[in-house]
Design a protein around this motif. Sequence first.
Motif, PDB file in Angstrom:
ATOM      1  N   LEU B 330       0.882  -0.987  -0.015  1.00 17.85           N
ATOM      2  CA  LEU B 330       0.041   0.045   0.047  1.00 17.85           C
ATOM      3  C   LEU B 330       0.857   1.263   0.153  1.00 17.85           C
ATOM      4  CD1 LEU B 330      -2.693   1.529   0.170  1.00 17.85           C
ATOM      5  CD2 LEU B 330      -2.710   0.948   2.679  1.00 17.85           C
ATOM      6  N   PHE B 332       2.021   5.317  -0.196  1.00 11.64           N
ATOM      7  CA  PHE B 332       1.341   6.554  -0.113  1.00 11.64           C
ATOM      8  C   PHE B 332       2.238   7.425  -1.038  1.00 11.64           C
ATOM      9  CE2 PHE B 332      -0.492   4.212   3.361  1.00 11.64           C
ATOM     10  CZ  PHE B 332      -1.945   4.723   3.471  1.00 11.64           C
ATOM     11  N   ASN B 333       1.792   8.721  -1.067  1.00 16.27           N
ATOM     12  CA  ASN B 333       2.854   9.638  -1.785  1.00 16.27           C
ATOM     13  C   ASN B 333       2.607  10.894  -1.324  1.00 16.27           C
ATOM     14  OD1 ASN B 333       0.827  11.128  -3.648  1.00 16.27           O
ATOM     15  ND2 ASN B 333       0.097   9.237  -3.588  1.00 16.27           N
ATOM     16  N   LYS B 334       3.141  12.029  -1.688  1.00 17.22           N
ATOM     17  CA  LYS B 334       3.020  13.314  -1.177  1.00 17.22           C
ATOM     18  C   LYS B 334       3.150  14.173  -2.300  1.00 17.22           C
ATOM     19  CE  LYS B 334       2.899  11.692   3.165  1.00 17.22           C
ATOM     20  NZ  LYS B 334       3.710  12.072   4.245  1.00 17.22           N
ATOM     21  N   ASN B 335       2.533  13.637  -3.518  1.00 12.63           N
ATOM     22  CA  ASN B 335       2.284  14.365  -4.736  1.00 12.63           C
ATOM     23  C   ASN B 335       1.131  14.888  -4.951  1.00 12.63           C
ATOM     24  OD1 ASN B 335       5.007  13.387  -5.029  1.00 12.63           O
ATOM     25  ND2 ASN B 335       4.410  11.606  -5.997  1.00 12.63           N
ATOM     26  N   GLY B 336       0.128  14.741  -4.216  1.00 14.76           N
ATOM     27  CA  GLY B 336      -1.181  15.052  -4.387  1.00 14.76           C
ATOM     28  C   GLY B 336      -2.018  14.005  -5.066  1.00 14.76           C
ATOM     29  N   GLU B 337      -1.613  12.591  -4.995  1.00 12.68           N
ATOM     30  CA  GLU B 337      -2.324  11.284  -5.642  1.00 12.68           C
ATOM     31  C   GLU B 337      -2.735  10.540  -4.601  1.00 12.68           C
ATOM     32  OE1 GLU B 337       0.755   9.739  -8.274  1.00 12.68           O
ATOM     33  OE2 GLU B 337       1.275  11.592  -8.800  1.00 12.68           O
ATOM     34  N   LEU B 338      -3.921   9.893  -5.191  1.00 13.12           N
ATOM     35  CA  LEU B 338      -4.325   8.785  -4.281  1.00 13.12           C
ATOM     36  C   LEU B 338      -3.245   7.796  -3.838  1.00 13.12           C
ATOM     37  CD1 LEU B 338      -7.963   8.558  -6.195  1.00 13.12           C
ATOM     38  CD2 LEU B 338      -7.475   9.294  -3.794  1.00 13.12           C
ATOM     39  N   PRO B 339      -3.793   7.155  -2.963  1.00 14.50           N
ATOM     40  CA  PRO B 339      -2.582   6.053  -2.481  1.00 14.50           C
ATOM     41  C   PRO B 339      -3.005   4.713  -3.483  1.00 14.50           C
ATOM     42  CG  PRO B 339      -4.119   6.262  -0.608  1.00 14.50           C
ATOM     43  CD  PRO B 339      -4.449   7.402  -1.568  1.00 14.50           C
TER      44      PRO B 339
ATOM     45  N   PRO C   3     -11.946  13.440  -4.013  1.00 19.84           N
ATOM     46  CA  PRO C   3     -11.309  14.334  -2.903  1.00 19.84           C
ATOM     47  C   PRO C   3     -10.457  15.487  -3.263  1.00 19.84           C
ATOM     48  CG  PRO C   3     -10.005  12.620  -3.000  1.00 19.84           C
ATOM     49  CD  PRO C   3     -11.025  12.290  -3.963  1.00 19.84           C
ATOM     50  N   ILE C   5      -7.039  17.153  -2.510  1.00 15.14           N
ATOM     51  CA  ILE C   5      -5.860  16.562  -1.912  1.00 15.14           C
ATOM     52  C   ILE C   5      -4.915  17.705  -1.567  1.00 15.14           C
ATOM     53  CG2 ILE C   5      -4.072  14.709  -2.140  1.00 15.14           C
ATOM     54  CD1 ILE C   5      -5.690  13.232  -4.231  1.00 15.14           C
ATOM     55  N   THR C   7      -1.238  18.920  -0.233  1.00 17.73           N
ATOM     56  CA  THR C   7       0.012  18.243   0.488  1.00 17.73           C
ATOM     57  C   THR C   7       0.618  19.578   1.177  1.00 17.73           C
ATOM     58  OG1 THR C   7       0.498  16.956  -1.533  1.00 17.73           O
ATOM     59  CG2 THR C   7       2.362  17.321  -0.468  1.00 17.73           C
ATOM     60  N   GLN C  22      -0.224  14.739   3.939  1.00 21.45           N
ATOM     61  CA  GLN C  22      -1.268  14.815   2.703  1.00 21.45           C
ATOM     62  C   GLN C  22      -2.554  14.585   3.091  1.00 21.45           C
ATOM     63  OE1 GLN C  22       0.188  13.936  -1.053  1.00 21.45           O
ATOM     64  NE2 GLN C  22      -1.371  12.614  -1.298  1.00 21.45           N
ATOM     65  N   TYR C  24      -6.623  14.211   2.457  1.00 20.91           N
ATOM     66  CA  TYR C  24      -7.641  13.816   1.607  1.00 20.91           C
ATOM     67  C   TYR C  24      -8.962  14.231   2.040  1.00 20.91           C
ATOM     68  CZ  TYR C  24      -4.173  10.614  -0.523  1.00 20.91           C
ATOM     69  OH  TYR C  24      -2.930  10.272  -0.924  1.00 20.91           O
ATOM     70  N   TYR C  53      -7.243   3.947   3.579  1.00 25.49           N
ATOM     71  CA  TYR C  53      -7.127   3.856   2.140  1.00 25.49           C
ATOM     72  C   TYR C  53      -8.489   3.121   1.813  1.00 25.49           C
ATOM     73  CZ  TYR C  53      -6.137   1.320  -1.978  1.00 25.49           C
ATOM     74  OH  TYR C  53      -6.138   0.728  -3.364  1.00 25.49           O
ATOM     75  N   ILE C  56     -11.050   5.767   1.714  1.00 30.48           N
ATOM     76  CA  ILE C  56     -10.949   6.612   0.536  1.00 30.48           C
ATOM     77  C   ILE C  56     -11.575   5.963  -0.665  1.00 30.48           C
ATOM     78  CG2 ILE C  56      -9.090   7.398  -1.238  1.00 30.48           C
ATOM     79  CD1 ILE C  56      -7.406   8.199   0.823  1.00 30.48           C
ATOM     80  N   ARG C  60     -14.788   7.223  -2.731  1.00 26.65           N
ATOM     81  CA  ARG C  60     -14.834   7.703  -4.053  1.00 26.65           C
ATOM     82  C   ARG C  60     -15.963   7.149  -5.025  1.00 26.65           C
ATOM     83  NH1 ARG C  60      -9.276   5.507  -6.399  1.00 26.65           N
ATOM     84  NH2 ARG C  60     -10.254   6.475  -8.321  1.00 26.65           N
ATOM     85  N   PRO C  75      -3.525   9.753   6.283  1.00 30.83           N
ATOM     86  CA  PRO C  75      -2.822   8.629   6.776  1.00 30.83           C
ATOM     87  C   PRO C  75      -1.541   9.032   6.717  1.00 30.83           C
ATOM     88  CG  PRO C  75      -3.132   9.063   4.308  1.00 30.83           C
ATOM     89  CD  PRO C  75      -3.829  10.046   4.810  1.00 30.83           C
TER      90      PRO C  75
END
Lengths: 371, 371, 371, 371
Positions: B330, B332-339, C3, C5, C7, C22, C24, C53, C56, C60, C75
């Motif tokens: 699973l 995660f990111n810190k780019n404004g995307e969904l996990p 959502p 998002i 950051t 980040q 959501y 997760y 989310i 969605r 998260p």
Amino acid sequence: MIPNIYTIPLIQLASGDRLSLQVYRFVGAKPGKKVYIQANLHGAEIAGNAVIYQLIEYFRILEVTQLFGEVWLVPVCNPLGVNQRSHRFASGRYCVYEGKDWNRIFWDYEKTQEDLQEFAKSQVNLDIDTIKKNYLNKIINHFITLTEDIHSPSSVPFTELFRYRLQSLSIDADYLIDLHTSTDRGLDYLYYFSHRESSAQHFLFDYGILLDDYDGDAFDEAFIKPWLALENAFQKLGREIIFDVEAWTLELGSGMQMMPQSVEKGVQGVKNYLLYKGVLALNTKAIAHEMTFRSKSQITKYYAPVGGMVQARVPLGSVVKAGEKLYKILMFNKNGELPSLINICAEKDGLVYDVATNHAVNEGEYVLAVM
Amino acid sequence: MIPNIYTIPLIQLASGDRLSLQVYRFVGAKPGKKVYIQANLHGAEIAGNAVIYQLIEYFRILEVTQLFGEVWLVPVCNPLGVNQRSHRFASGRYCVYEGKDWNRIFWDYEKTQEDLQEFAKSQVNLDIDTIKKNYLNKIINHFITLTEDIHSPSSVPFTELFRYRLQSLSIDADYLIDLHTSTDRGLDYLYYFSHRESSAQHFLFDYGILLDDYDGDAFDEAFIKPWLALENAFQKLGREIIFDVEAWTLELGSGMQMMPQSVEKGVQGVKNYLLYKGVLALNTKAIAHEMTFRSKSQITKYYAPVGGMVQARVPLGSVVKAGEKLYKILMFNKNGELPSLINICAEKDGLVYDVATNHAVNEGEYVLAVM
Amino acid sequence: MIPNIYTIPLIQLASGDRLSLQVYRFVGAKPGKKVYIQANLHGAEIAGNAVIYQLIEYFRILEVTQLFGEVWLVPVCNPLGVNQRSHRFASGRYCVYEGKDWNRIFWDYEKTQEDLQEFAKSQVNLDIDTIKKNYLNKIINHFITLTEDIHSPSSVPFTELFRYRLQSLSIDADYLIDLHTSTDRGLDYLYYFSHRESSAQHFLFDYGILLDDYDGDAFDEAFIKPWLALENAFQKLGREIIFDVEAWTLELGSGMQMMPQSVEKGVQGVKNYLLYKGVLALNTKAIAHEMTFRSKSQITKYYAPVGGMVQARVPLGSVVKAGEKLYKILMFNKNGELPSLINICAEKDGLVYDVATNHAVNEGEYVLAVM
Amino acid sequence: MIPNIYTIPLIQLASGDRLSLQVYRFVGAKPGKKVYIQANLHGAEIAGNAVIYQLIEYFRILEVTQLFGEVWLVPVCNPLGVNQRSHRFASGRYCVYEGKDWNRIFWDYEKTQEDLQEFAKSQVNLDIDTIKKNYLNKIINHFITLTEDIHSPSSVPFTELFRYRLQSLSIDADYLIDLHTSTDRGLDYLYYFSHRESSAQHFLFDYGILLDDYDGDAFDEAFIKPWLALENAFQKLGREIIFDVEAWTLELGSGMQMMPQSVEKGVQGVKNYLLYKGVLALNTKAIAHEMTFRSKSQITKYYAPVGGMVQARVPLGSVVKAGEKLYKILMFNKNGELPSLINICAEKDGLVYDVATNHAVNEGEYVLAVM
């Protein structure tokens, strides 16, 4: 001169955050050598970052015609190590997952290479530039096969990913300079490899230690060992070649700080070396500084023979004679006895070039080193 | 039978307190082999302590006539490692001063020995017992020179002191058994060395991994490598000798716990092995258990290709086929995307014999291993 | 529903890299309550990330008309804690610089507030919504003054920066849910505050622990305590008010893993709670689950009375009677004695709801807890 | 004079080894006050051990008639903290199991006491010695109830065991001196409590900081707070009493070392204080040294507003004016920008009395402190 700046993702953390490397690349008007300089491979060893900052400031005001070839600068080159703390101390000397020293993880082509003597034979009648080009191709061809493991489903442990990232930036350099300091408190000196004494003198340091005794898989070693091995292979064939490929580890004083005089020494040393190598084209001439050479195998490190607290240690930089007092340990006990003082004396003559920051020692902990 | 119990000071801490080793030595009525068994060299790997406890209880009710030779038992053999904590976890896999794995520090005579082939030649016509005695003397004569460094003013780093203490107890053993577990969660299996398959089967384990690929300076390796080298040297001279000298690392399940079934396996395995070797004289006969052998070089360890959280991992003990799903991350990111969820599949067929305790992974952290 | 998002930069590391939060944020078509849900405040407690997760993924596919108000999901809300390792273990329970538990650092308005009774008096005749709005304004007005210290030259220690970042996202929430797990191995249960029993039952858990005894400055406490204090202040004035402001800490099983059944419980519990609160508008009705309530002050935690290795511990989830055996310690010594087994029995009746992952214990280390 | 030496078991480790406290107790020929002096409660703060060693040497040559009452000396009073290492650094500021500062764990009678004002009333007409005796009995009677928890099956976490051991040695002292240093690099100064200024001056230090703002559960606080509370209670009743009960924390320079001048200051200060208090009977007279007093609430600690490397920091001991430059941060980034230098200036006038050893800072890490 304006550098190209490259930001290279290094690792995605469990939290999804990413840590990166950032390269400052200055390219001269005319082709020439590639110089690779990095700092802070061990977490506590920060002084080289200030050296790189000053070099960036320096190159920025240079004309593009004053640089031959290119210079790559990588400060804070090990973010996981740099950012590691234990209480407030910079404990990032080794990768905590793997229990491995960050500077004993690099890919050493010499260790995998099986056809060295054969290769040397095939090249023995070629000119040195062609040999260099051919050998570098050979190294790189092997190096890039490491990506297969990286991109396989089983991937690789982080140290192998990390080494790949740093070595892919530096493997084709002509001159590689790794800026370190003592973990603890140390003098300024450099580590060098065989047959590079005259280049060494252009770093303007007082002391140089020949790496005649390998720790294994250090950044400088891994870079230069294949070239030294090829030089040896040619020697066996009766041809004396010294490639203009050099690796240096500069030790710039004490850990967890950027001592101005050590930083200054690093900056002046690197500039003078680049001038000597013709990477910098200035109106001045490079200077050779007389220096004392030692071998790594001659160094004596002192470890505490009992547990306790170090006191009355001779100052960093002391010249000691065999039998002279080096330090005392105030030794406590839990046997109902009074505490006592133990004297430790020098085994042989030498210069105290490194001393522990922490004066509390369990038995077998490091106290000081003599060259 | 009542054991001799020896308490051996290991280290004086900065506070003046001392940590010790304690040896339980059972001596049979008649001479025979020396068996050396230790547990808990890595801090988290505690199961072997329960094995040793049960062996002590077992030997105590044995008659002295039922034991040939002697058995040395050393539980909690690495106090610095055993007592180390990070938060509540047993993080003592490596020496924190030196960043070295506690099981990659041992003195390996083979590495220093220069006259092996010469020695073999000098012994080639002697009987095996004489050769064994002569070679052991040779090893010990070199080993005791290590004390010179220990007692010099510069002394040695703690790992060298520690290895000396453990190896001085075990170097003259005939059979050496090092009780480990996974750092994480693992099956029961053992590591063995070449030409010892039939002995291996008497530990009653299902799986054995041949150490055809050395990590370097592990406790078992350092003990047996000189003997394997001598066997090879004789082979070159045309004489086939297999010394009755054996080293074993038993992996007894998961870390930070003493799983009853793994402990029981360890106890039964050691007893049956001692019976097989004639160290125990009982009315029963030793059993050979059919086992699957693998080589260390065939093992595949999986490291996280991205940072995140491991889920849906196949259970420990699963048999997987190449291409089958092993686990998900699973991410995660810190780019404004969904996990997102990433699938990782098996590279090749095999048995999942070890899995990580911690399911949060930075990129390049260990996930599982397949044999 | 898609959502928003966000950051949000959290910390710049020494290496220049930045770690971020980040968020959501799902916003319903119609106004309503604000729900704030975060996970992984303690480094080892990862299960809540899987819950988030799945939430989310669930939101969605919901229609925007099925949500009233808004839900904020964060998260991996503590990157420094999440990414912290010691060997392979997730040791990030406390800030290593400051030696402080990441969940004992939050700003508690109740502690600074001096005019509570006075304020209550001024509001006693107003309607509950107006009071809530006025009090929230009061809290926020104080909260934002924290930025003065943050932006002063002397700035603040990282824990104060961190708490500001998390609390600025959550301080105006109506319902706050902090997803934790055991550090070790634990059952699923929740912590709740006084007068929230009927809401508690909608999380569908079997056990709830009333926080009648504060640890101090925990995330849930710091959020709800000012509101509980105001409720008390009104009670003294003869007016019974329970604000529809709630804080929950859900404990979702064991640390360092995301157990599917605990994750599922968390997801179902949160959904049913949101349905109960009218945040979700579905065709089903929220269910109240019968649960056992305990008080934090009634909990008994067991610590090792001697050093050694825990064995034969009763399984997690056992119901024990006073005097029944809870666990044994295999105790070693360095006094020349045989190892021995110590029995530890239950002090009182109860449910074993949490047990240590690591079975090696120094004297005074945690073993298990009984509610 | 020959001390009584007591070795008191403190903790049994998982390995079976034990760590102990050792007390050196000098008893004078005539009765008098009890002085309790300990050192090294925080792992890195070793200088006090040298002070205690010198005091032991000093008392040994004193005549028994020159001492009134008794002096208890406890060097290396926290073995778990003293021996803790992370790489080579003394990281033992907090208990790693519990994430708690070793000097924020002590039992504070004032916090549990409910009948203070009542007790004061009952004693208001008694003479001060009787009150002192009665109150001490009251404190001790409560203190010894802590053993019930310690000896219960559930026992207590190690910090509670540890506090009990240290406080049982010191709780009935008249004068308590806790020898600390900076974690980092610091000046020599002391912490004192209200109404003890004139005693403070006899430690011969230049600076004293009044603990008007409590950290909570520190060793000195926990000792003196009940007495200060009783003084206040009497004041409310119209009686002014200052008990001859005093607690001091001496800060003796920098961490991880025993700076000779700081050790000397500590030794001279303690001797002069004991002379002043009539514990030492010498031919000289105690000296009062003029000192600067500050309050803890006035101190400003500076934390890094960005991540990077500290350089050009004003030297330890500098007097700065508001607006003057304190230090720079060399800030790197991973955004493709050049590194930059940030200036941080003083918020207000003051003396730089403590500075960080480690010049690499994540955002929010400690840099320096101004009094």
